[in-house]
Design an enzyme around this catalytic site. Structure first.
Site, mmCIF file in Angstrom:
data_model
loop_
_atom_site.group_PDB
_atom_site.id
_atom_site.type_symbol
_atom_site.label_atom_id
_atom_site.label_comp_id
_atom_site.label_asym_id
_atom_site.label_seq_id
_atom_site.Cartn_x
_atom_site.Cartn_y
_atom_site.Cartn_z
ATOM 1 N N ARG A 20 -3.312 1.432 11.517
ATOM 2 C CA ARG A 20 -3.995 0.945 12.717
ATOM 3 C C ARG A 20 -3.848 2.020 13.788
ATOM 4 O O ARG A 20 -2.785 2.638 13.907
ATOM 5 C CB ARG A 20 -3.359 -0.362 13.229
ATOM 6 C CG ARG A 20 -3.668 -1.585 12.391
ATOM 7 C CD ARG A 20 -5.126 -2.014 12.526
ATOM 8 N NE ARG A 20 -5.434 -3.225 11.772
ATOM 9 C CZ ARG A 20 -5.914 -3.260 10.541
ATOM 10 N NH1 ARG A 20 -6.127 -2.135 9.881
ATOM 11 N NH2 ARG A 20 -6.193 -4.402 9.948
ATOM 12 N N ARG A 46 12.042 -0.724 8.549
ATOM 13 C CA ARG A 46 13.190 -1.293 9.278
ATOM 14 C C ARG A 46 14.346 -1.600 8.330
ATOM 15 O O ARG A 46 15.503 -1.473 8.687
ATOM 16 C CB ARG A 46 12.754 -2.556 10.026
ATOM 17 C CG ARG A 46 11.832 -2.254 11.198
ATOM 18 C CD ARG A 46 11.167 -3.488 11.716
ATOM 19 N NE ARG A 46 10.352 -4.131 10.684
ATOM 20 C CZ ARG A 46 9.630 -5.220 10.871
ATOM 21 N NH1 ARG A 46 9.625 -5.801 12.045
ATOM 22 N NH2 ARG A 46 8.907 -5.724 9.890
ATOM 23 N N ILE A 63 0.837 -1.206 0.000
ATOM 24 C CA ILE A 63 0.000 0.000 0.000
ATOM 25 C C ILE A 63 0.875 1.260 0.000
ATOM 26 O O ILE A 63 0.578 2.232 -0.698
ATOM 27 C CB ILE A 63 -0.968 0.012 1.208
ATOM 28 C CG1 ILE A 63 -1.814 -1.272 1.229
ATOM 29 C CG2 ILE A 63 -1.876 1.233 1.154
ATOM 30 C CD1 ILE A 63 -2.676 -1.443 2.475
ATOM 31 N N HIS A 114 -12.801 4.410 9.764
ATOM 32 C CA HIS A 114 -12.063 3.246 9.237
ATOM 33 C C HIS A 114 -12.673 2.762 7.914
ATOM 34 O O HIS A 114 -13.201 1.652 7.832
ATOM 35 C CB HIS A 114 -12.022 2.111 10.258
ATOM 36 C CG HIS A 114 -10.915 1.122 9.995
ATOM 37 N ND1 HIS A 114 -10.300 0.379 10.977
ATOM 38 C CD2 HIS A 114 -10.307 0.757 8.834
ATOM 39 C CE1 HIS A 114 -9.378 -0.408 10.446
ATOM 40 N NE2 HIS A 114 -9.361 -0.193 9.124
ATOM 41 N N GLU A 130 -11.608 1.359 18.344
ATOM 42 C CA GLU A 130 -12.752 1.599 17.440
ATOM 43 C C GLU A 130 -13.971 0.797 17.896
ATOM 44 O O GLU A 130 -13.809 -0.331 18.348
ATOM 45 C CB GLU A 130 -12.357 1.204 16.018
ATOM 46 C CG GLU A 130 -11.237 2.079 15.483
ATOM 47 C CD GLU A 130 -10.653 1.564 14.168
ATOM 48 O OE1 GLU A 130 -11.187 0.594 13.592
ATOM 49 O OE2 GLU A 130 -9.648 2.141 13.718
HETATM 50 O O1 A2R Z 1 10.115 -2.781 8.279
HETATM 51 P P1 A2R Z 1 10.058 -3.572 7.002
HETATM 52 O O2 A2R Z 1 11.312 -3.454 6.206
HETATM 53 O O3 A2R Z 1 9.561 -4.974 7.191
HETATM 54 O O4 A2R Z 1 8.920 -2.820 6.083
HETATM 55 C C1 A2R Z 1 7.547 -2.992 6.309
HETATM 56 C C2 A2R Z 1 6.967 -1.886 7.192
HETATM 57 N N1 A2R Z 1 7.092 -2.202 8.628
HETATM 58 C C3 A2R Z 1 7.692 -1.400 9.524
HETATM 59 N N2 A2R Z 1 8.293 -0.210 9.394
HETATM 60 C C4 A2R Z 1 8.835 0.338 10.503
HETATM 61 N N3 A2R Z 1 8.798 -0.242 11.725
HETATM 62 C C5 A2R Z 1 8.202 -1.436 11.906
HETATM 63 N N4 A2R Z 1 8.181 -2.016 13.108
HETATM 64 C C6 A2R Z 1 7.611 -2.068 10.769
HETATM 65 N N5 A2R Z 1 6.954 -3.238 10.570
HETATM 66 C C7 A2R Z 1 6.634 -3.302 9.256
HETATM 67 O O5 A2R Z 1 5.584 -1.826 6.841
HETATM 68 C C8 A2R Z 1 6.792 -2.748 5.007
HETATM 69 O O6 A2R Z 1 7.417 -1.740 4.237
HETATM 70 C C9 A2R Z 1 5.425 -2.235 5.473
HETATM 71 C C10 A2R Z 1 4.323 -3.298 5.413
HETATM 72 O O7 A2R Z 1 4.131 -3.655 4.081
HETATM 73 P P2 A2R Z 1 3.186 -4.878 3.634
HETATM 74 O O8 A2R Z 1 3.459 -6.050 4.478
HETATM 75 O O9 A2R Z 1 3.277 -4.978 2.146
HETATM 76 O O10 A2R Z 1 1.742 -4.394 4.078
HETATM 77 P P3 A2R Z 1 0.621 -3.617 3.226
HETATM 78 O O11 A2R Z 1 -0.104 -4.563 2.368
HETATM 79 O O12 A2R Z 1 1.221 -2.408 2.599
HETATM 80 O O13 A2R Z 1 -0.355 -3.185 4.405
HETATM 81 C C11 A2R Z 1 0.113 -2.413 5.514
HETATM 82 C C12 A2R Z 1 -0.907 -2.265 6.609
HETATM 83 C C13 A2R Z 1 -1.757 -3.476 6.957
HETATM 84 O O14 A2R Z 1 -1.092 -4.381 7.778
HETATM 85 C C14 A2R Z 1 -2.949 -2.873 7.651
HETATM 86 O O15 A2R Z 1 -2.745 -2.780 9.018
HETATM 87 C C15 A2R Z 1 -3.019 -1.488 7.081
HETATM 88 O O16 A2R Z 1 -1.877 -1.348 6.234
HETATM 89 O O17 A2R Z 1 -4.206 -1.348 6.360
#
Ligand code: A2R
Length: 318
Positions: free
Chosen positions: A230, A173, A153, A277, A259
């Site tokens: 979130r 990260r 996203i 949301h 929420e």
């Molecule tokens: O940190 P990385 O390199 O794993 O990158 C992921 C990042 N991310 C974080 N960034 C900073 N600190 C953290 N603790 C952390 N944990 C994860 O978030 C990656 O760039 C991004 C998540 O990407 P995707 O897994 O492709 O998720 P998507 O489909 O973009 O959806 C994101 C979220 C969902 O989980 C829902 O909660 C919300 O959007 O609607």
């Protein structure tokens, strides 16, 4: 009671999207969390879940035959995927099919917040226009946007911002090899350098209160926070304090910590745009998400494995 020819499937909410129930009802015995009995529990082989209900260790412990938890939504922070993995239970989510929808809403919310669109609408409705023009306001034109999270996203949001002629940087990260934008390892440093923060990371313990008082202080008095991820990712009390004291300019929020209970303190703020949301909440995209829930469950019971497993429960295993 249930029989083997029709595996028992537990729906955690009273109404799953129509597309889910319609397609699963012919093949599964559908049970509801509110009414299922301990006798049914032993037969449950699948869960379809969404939103608030937690699929945790305690629930899974009641379901010894559980094989798969299919989550409606890309974020699955209400499912304890680590506990599922330990039990050999597959977890699936609905990635990709909502990227463009959520990115559209994000740009809408950003523009609404920076250009004060809801406030301007209220101004017309209240009859204020005849007494004078709406005051000049802030702009997107001189801003750099820092995206927190550059996954599926985040990238769709970055593409849109590029079309708007707005410089974009990001914090994750690990830097993304296929992204040519500047990466910040430290969120506070990025917050200091940008005028807008857009939050699009998963929820859960690892990102809880990632946007806290020091990050908001670094964003500064001209700063705008947009959260479409979130509610838990932002320290809501720190945000309320910053909005009240105007130590940041404004916030656009589609998500909240508890929420649908939005703290009343937000309602009095003229520098916050509040949405219930609705990031993926269109007929088109919710149907696509529902279809992916169905596809995961049917594929699993056809012996073909999951379509979109989460990282904690990879497929093929091992
Ligand atoms: O940190 P990385 O390199 O794993 O990158 C992921 C990042 N991310 C974080 N960034 C900073 N600190 C953290 N603790 C952390 N944990 C994860 O978030 C990656 O760039 C991004 C998540 O990407 P995707 O897994 O492709 O998720 P998507 O489909 O973009 O959806 C994101 C979220 C969902 O989980 C829902 O909660 C919300 O959007 O609607």
């Amino acid at each position: 009671m249930t029989d083997d020819a029709r595996p028992a499937l537990l729906l955690t909410g009273p109404v799953m999207e129509d597309v889910v129930e319609r397609q699963l009802a012919p093949r599964f015995t559908l049970l509801s969390l509110d009414t299922f009995s301990d006798a049914d529990a032993g037969a449950v082989r699948a869960i379809a879940t969404r939103g608030k209900v937690r699929v945790d260790e305690a629930l899974m412990a009641r379901l010894p035959a559980l094989e798969i938890v299919a989550n409606f939504g890309v974020g699955y922070d209400t499912v304890d995927a680590a506990a599922a993995a330990r039990r050999g239970v597959m977890v699936t989510n609905t990635p990709d099919v909502l990227n463009e929808e959520v990115a559209d809403l994000t740009l809408g919310l950003l523009l609404a917040t920076v250009r004060q669109i809801p406030q301007a609408d209220r101004f017309v409705r209240e009859g204020s226009w005849v007494k004078g023009a709406f005051p000049l306001g802030p702009t997107l034109r001189d801003r750099t946007v820092g995206i927190i999270g550059m996954g599926r996203i985040g990238k769709a949001i970055a593409r849109r911002l590029d079309a708007f002629g707005v410089p974009v940087v990001y914090h994750t990260r690990r830097p993304q090899p296929d992204v040519a934008l500047r990466h910040y390892q430290r969120l506070e440093e990025m917050a200091h350098d940008v005028d807008v923060l857009v939050v699009i990371v998963p929820g859960g313990p690892a990102t809880r209160h990632l946007v806290n008082a020091p990050v908001l202080a670094a964003l500064g008095p001209d700063g705008i926070l947009i959260n479409v991820a979130r509610g838990t990712v932002v320290d809501e009390l720190a945000l309320l304090a910053a909005l009240k004291a105007r130590t940041i300019l404004a916030a656009g929020l589609d998500v909240f910590e508890d929420e649908p209970n939005v703290p009343e303190a937000f309602f009095a703020l003229d520098n916050a745009v509040l949405l219930p949301h609705v990031g993926s909440a269109t007929h088109y995209t919710r149907a696509a998400m529902g279809q992916l829930v169905v596809d995961n469950i049917l594929s699993w019971f056809d012996g073909k494995g999951p379509v979109t497993p989460v990282v904690e429960t990879p497929w093929p295993q091992g």
